[in-house]
Design an enzyme around this catalytic site. Sequence first.
Site, mmCIF file in Angstrom:
data_model
loop_
_atom_site.group_PDB
_atom_site.id
_atom_site.type_symbol
_atom_site.label_atom_id
_atom_site.label_comp_id
_atom_site.label_asym_id
_atom_site.label_seq_id
_atom_site.Cartn_x
_atom_site.Cartn_y
_atom_site.Cartn_z
ATOM 1 N N ARG A 49 0.816 -1.226 0.000
ATOM 2 C CA ARG A 49 0.000 0.000 0.000
ATOM 3 C C ARG A 49 0.848 1.274 0.000
ATOM 4 O O ARG A 49 0.348 2.341 0.303
ATOM 5 C CB ARG A 49 -0.953 -0.018 1.193
ATOM 6 N N HIS A 177 9.911 -22.281 8.028
ATOM 7 C CA HIS A 177 11.096 -22.216 7.161
ATOM 8 C C HIS A 177 12.188 -23.207 7.577
ATOM 9 O O HIS A 177 13.056 -23.531 6.786
ATOM 10 C CB HIS A 177 11.627 -20.781 7.019
ATOM 11 N N GLU A 215 20.227 -18.670 19.377
ATOM 12 C CA GLU A 215 20.429 -17.490 18.522
ATOM 13 C C GLU A 215 21.294 -16.494 19.271
ATOM 14 O O GLU A 215 21.114 -16.305 20.491
ATOM 15 C CB GLU A 215 19.087 -16.836 18.224
ATOM 16 N N ASP A 234 7.075 -18.269 19.176
ATOM 17 C CA ASP A 234 7.905 -17.885 18.021
ATOM 18 C C ASP A 234 8.749 -19.059 17.526
ATOM 19 O O ASP A 234 8.988 -19.182 16.330
ATOM 20 C CB ASP A 234 8.818 -16.720 18.455
ATOM 21 N N HIS A 239 9.178 -24.397 14.896
ATOM 22 C CA HIS A 239 10.464 -24.957 14.470
ATOM 23 C C HIS A 239 10.931 -26.128 15.349
ATOM 24 O O HIS A 239 11.323 -27.179 14.845
ATOM 25 C CB HIS A 239 11.559 -23.886 14.467
#
Length: 491
Positions: A49, A177, A215, A234, A239
Site C-alpha cells: 500500500r 522455514h 540465537e 515464536d 520450528h
Amino acid sequence: MVSKVDTRCDLMLFGALGDLAQRKLFPALYQLARANLLAEGSRILAIARTETDTAGVREQLLDRLQQVIRPDEFDRSVAEAFLQRVEYQLLDFNDPDGFSALNNWRDSAHNELIVYMATPPAMYGVIARNLRTAGCCTDRTRVVVEKPIGHDLESSKVINDELGEVYRENQLFRIDHYLGKETVQNLIALRFANNLFASQWDQNHISHVEITVAEAVGIEGRWGYFDKAGQIRDMIQNHLLQLLCLIAMDPPSDLSADSIRDEKVKVLKALREITPDMMERYVVRGQYTAGTSGGQPVPGYLEEEGANRGSETETFVALKVEIDNWRWSGVPFYIRTGKRLPEKLSQIIIHFKPAPHYIFDPDQKHLANNKLIIRLQPDEGMALKILTKDQGLDKGMRLRQGPLELTFSETFDAERIPDAYERLLWEVMKGNQYLFVRRDEVEHAWRWVDRVIRNWHDSGEPPKRYAAGTWGPVASIAMITRDGRSWYEDV
Ligand SMILES: NC(=O)C1=CN([C@@H]2O[C@H](COP(=O)(O)OP(=O)(O)OC[C@H]3O[C@@H](n4cnc5c(N)ncnc54)[C@H](OP(=O)(O)O)[C@@H]3O)[C@@H](O)[C@H]2O)C=CC1
Ligand SMILES: O=C1O[C@H](COP(=O)(O)O)[C@@H](O)[C@H](O)[C@H]1O
C-alpha cells in the site's frame, strides 16, 4: 538460456515491501532465477500500500538485492533480467474493489497462480475472501502463508477456517522455514536411508535426545511482534516441534506429503501433556538482561527499543519433553532455544545407551556411550562419537572418544547450500507439499504448547533472568542435571 522447468507461474506477493519479502523472498527468487529455475513467462506482482510504481520498486529491489546477496553471488545482469518479471500493484488489502486489478494482471490461460501472503496473519482471511470475490480463485491456485498461524489453538482455527472457506487443504502451503533448510530435510535421509541408524532408533538403544536452537541475536527491532509471542510461540510451537517430529516419527511408507505429515501428527498426539505439578521439573523460561554479544555490550530485553519495561515475555525456553509411545517410552527429549545466547547454533544430539556389559576402566565409564551430533547450522554436517583404544604402548586398554566426521562443505565439494526460502518457493512452484505444515499439525502443536502457556499464567511466576551472552538461566542446567545428564558441549 532456457529454464530447467516448465512450471510457469504468476506469483502475487502480498506484503511485498515488508521485512520478510525484502530480506528473504526477493533474494530467494533472485537465486532461483540465477540457478535458472524460474520458468520462462513466470511473473511476480508485488502488492503493497505504499505510493510507488513498478519502476520505483524495481530500483529499490535492485539496491536491496545488492545489499543482501553475497558479492560473489550477485550478478547484475541476472538481477536486472529477474526484475523485469516484477510489477507493482498499489492495494489496500481491505479494499475488495481494488482486487479486480489483480485479476486483470493474471495470465489464467498459461500460468499457475501462487498467492504468497507475507502479511500479518489477520490479513489471510481478508485477502482470501477478496480474491474469491474478484474471481481470482481457481483450482490451479496455491496459497502460501507464514507462521505464526494464530497465537493459540483457537485463533489458529479461526485463521485456518477462513482459509479453508476459500481453498482446499491441498492448495495451502503453510511455511515453517526450518523445513526448508537442507540439513533439516537431511534428517529424513539420515534416518530412513541408513539402516545402521534406522535399526537403532528407539528406546532400546537411545537414552535421550537434545535439541538446541540458539540465537546470538536479540529481537532485532521486532519488539512489537515478539513481545506478544515470546520464544515459545515464536520458536517452540513451530520450528522445535517440527525438528522433534522429524527425529521421533516412525518411518513413512513413502516420501509423499501426507505420509510424512501423518507420521509427524502421531508424534504430536503422543506428546505427554505438561501438567501444573510438572512445571518446575519440565519447563524453564527465561528473559535476557544486559550482557555481551560478540564481545560488545548489549541491552537487556526490557531496554530494547520500544520495550515495555514491565514485560514478562520469555526470550528463552528449555523443556523436557516425553513421548508416550512404544518407540520413545522413557526417552526424554531436552529441547532449548533462546535469544542472545553465546552463539548461533542449531544442533541435535542423539545419546545412545552404553553397551550392556562394561569391561573397561571404571573411571572411564562416563565416556562409554556413542553420540550422534547433527549440526543443522552453522558448519552443517554430523559427527558420530565412537570409542576406540587409546594409541600407545603405555595406554593399556584405555578408551578414547573420537568423531567420525562428515562436514558437508568439505565432503560435498563446497556446494552452495540454498537458503530455506529458495527451497520452499521452488517446492511451491512444483506443487509439492511435503515441506509444508498441514492444518492438524499446527493444531496439535498449539494444543500442547497452549497447556504450557496456561500453566505459566496460572503460576504467575516471572521468567528467570539470564545475562545476554550466556546459555540461559541456570535453572535450565539444573533441569537436565537433575536427571544425571548435561547439555552437550563439544570439548
Ligand atoms: N520478518 C521475518 O523474518 C519473518 C516474518 N514472518 C511472518 O511473515 C509475515 C510478514 O512479516 P514481516 O514481513 O516481518 O511484516 P512487515 O510488517 O514487515 O510486512 C507486512 C507488510 O504487509 C503490509 N500490509 C499490512 N496490512 C496491509 C493492508 N491492509 N494493505 C496493504 N498492505 C498491508 C505492510 O504494509 P505497511 O508497511 O504499509 O504497514 C507491510 O509491508 C508475518 O506473518 C510474520 O509473522 C515469519 C517468519 C520470519
Ligand atoms: O521464525 C523465526 O526464526 C528466526 C530464526 O531463524 P534462523 O533461520 O535464523 O535460525 C528467529 O530469529 C525469529 O524470531 C523467528 O520468528
